[in-house]
Design a protein around this motif. Structure first.
Motif, short mmCIF file in Angstrom:
data_model
loop_
_atom_site.label_atom_id
_atom_site.label_comp_id
_atom_site.label_asym_id
_atom_site.label_seq_id
_atom_site.Cartn_x
_atom_site.Cartn_y
_atom_site.Cartn_z
N ILE A 10 0.77 -1.34 -0.06
CA ILE A 10 0.05 0.03 0.28
C ILE A 10 1.08 1.53 0.15
O ILE A 10 1.87 1.22 0.84
CB ILE A 10 -0.92 0.04 1.22
N ARG A 11 0.69 1.99 -0.73
CA ARG A 11 1.29 3.56 -0.79
C ARG A 11 0.08 4.60 -0.29
O ARG A 11 -0.98 4.70 -1.14
CB ARG A 11 1.75 3.79 -2.11
N ALA B 141 -3.30 3.93 -2.44
CA ALA B 141 -3.35 2.89 -3.73
C ALA B 141 -2.80 1.67 -3.16
O ALA B 141 -1.89 1.59 -2.37
CB ALA B 141 -2.94 3.41 -4.96
N ALA B 142 -3.01 0.52 -3.96
CA ALA B 142 -2.40 -0.59 -3.88
C ALA B 142 -1.59 -0.83 -4.94
O ALA B 142 -2.05 -0.73 -6.11
CB ALA B 142 -3.43 -1.65 -3.66
N ARG B 143 -0.36 -1.52 -4.50
CA ARG B 143 0.54 -1.66 -5.57
C ARG B 143 0.84 -2.99 -5.67
O ARG B 143 1.09 -3.76 -4.89
CB ARG B 143 1.85 -0.94 -5.43
N VAL B 144 0.31 -3.76 -7.09
CA VAL B 144 0.42 -5.13 -7.21
C VAL B 144 1.66 -5.53 -7.81
O VAL B 144 1.96 -5.20 -8.75
CB VAL B 144 -0.89 -5.62 -7.87
N ALA B 145 2.45 -6.52 -7.27
CA ALA B 145 3.67 -7.03 -7.69
C ALA B 145 3.31 -7.94 -9.15
O ALA B 145 2.29 -8.42 -9.36
CB ALA B 145 4.22 -8.01 -6.79
N PRO B 146 4.21 -7.69 -10.11
CA PRO B 146 3.96 -8.52 -11.39
C PRO B 146 4.27 -9.80 -11.10
O PRO B 146 4.93 -10.36 -10.20
CB PRO B 146 5.15 -7.79 -12.34
N LYS B 147 4.21 -10.65 -12.17
CA LYS B 147 4.58 -11.91 -11.84
C LYS B 147 6.00 -12.34 -11.80
O LYS B 147 6.87 -11.70 -12.47
CB LYS B 147 4.13 -12.98 -13.03
N LEU C 19 -7.13 0.91 -3.56
CA LEU C 19 -7.09 0.24 -2.27
C LEU C 19 -8.13 -0.60 -1.96
O LEU C 19 -8.17 -1.79 -1.45
CB LEU C 19 -6.50 1.09 -1.20
N SER C 20 -9.62 0.07 -2.06
CA SER C 20 -10.58 -0.90 -1.41
C SER C 20 -10.80 -1.94 -2.47
O SER C 20 -11.37 -2.82 -1.90
CB SER C 20 -11.82 0.00 -1.68
#
Length: 251
Positions: A119-120, A136-142, A158-159
């Motif tokens: 989360i940032r 915001a949520a930061r989602v890792a790449p594969k 984020l929600s």
């Protein structure tokens, strides 16, 4: 001393650890040494090695103990299954490096659609108090262990990331309120020591058990990731406050 000159992660880590209200949210972190790394690896099973100075997830190494004498080492897109001898060679190489590294307890991050996220929280102090201008949520790449969008990660509200994890919109809203309160406490703590700061990028994480952790606080946050959200509302607020802060700083 200006906060902008204090770029190292350890300085900010130690300031936050002094606060009892923050301490339980901070993963165990030390200056890198081979004995310290081995101790944390025995204790937690997963550790991160991070450069003290640097951003964007560059240079981060994750080491996972698979079983006695066998380790999985992940650096960028590289995955190496190593024995004790290969691990020793890596550690001795880092021990001789001119860069300063931290060793930190590895966290088992929660996932969004099968990918880890953190989360940032974008904090600003345009007048007399700290506000959350963006989150915001930061989602890792594969195949990567870092969530930074510059290295191929994605950004979602984020929600949206929290709802499937927590099971309801109500639970997600409650967790977001807790993230906001925690971020404001962090900002106030750091501001006491460095009163010239007006913006912070605070990185939080939620683990698989839904516990909130403090990853780090960045004194010169980038706001480009907010361009990638479906709504421009947070981006407009950040840019408006940034313009106000800059005009009063140089006025």
């Amino acid at each position: 001393m200006s906060f902008y000159r204090v770029k190292g992660k350890m300085v900010k880590h130690r300031l936050m650890r002094k606060e009892s209200s923050l301490r339980r949210h901070i993963p165990e972190t030390h200056w890198f040494s081979i004995p310290q790394l081995r101790r944390l690896l025995r204790k937690y099973g997963v550790v991160f090695l991070k450069p003290d100075r640097g951003s964007g997830g560059k240079g981060i190494i994750r080491i996972t103990r698979i079983r006695k004498g066998r380790y999985l080492i992940r650096q960028g897109t590289r995955r190496t299954l190593a024995g004790r001898k290969a691990l020793d060679q890596l550690l001795w190489k880092m021990n001789r490096s001119s860069r300063s590294y931290l060793v930190q307890r590895g966290l088992h991050l929660a996932k969004y659609r099968g990918r880890k996220f953190d989360i940032r929280m974008y904090m600003q102090n345009p007048s007399s108090h700290w506000i959350v201008s963006g989150m915001a949520a930061r989602v890792a790449p594969k195949r990567l262990v870092v969530t930074n969008y510059l290295q191929g990660g994605s950004v979602v509200p984020l929600s949206r990331a929290l709802r499937p994890l927590l099971g309801s919109s109500r639970a997600a809203r409650y967790k977001i309120r807790r993230c906001k309160r925690l971020s404001k406490r962090i900002a106030r703590v750091l501001h006491r020591h460095y009163p010239d700061i007006r913006e912070l990028g605070i990185d939080l994480a939620v683990d698989r058990k839904h516990r909130i952790w403090i990853i780090e606080a960045n004194s010169r946050p980038q706001h480009k990731l907010f361009y990638r959200l479906p709504s421009c509302r947070m981006l407009r607020r950040i840019r408006r406050n940034k313009a106000f802060i800059d005009s009063h700083r140089h006025g």
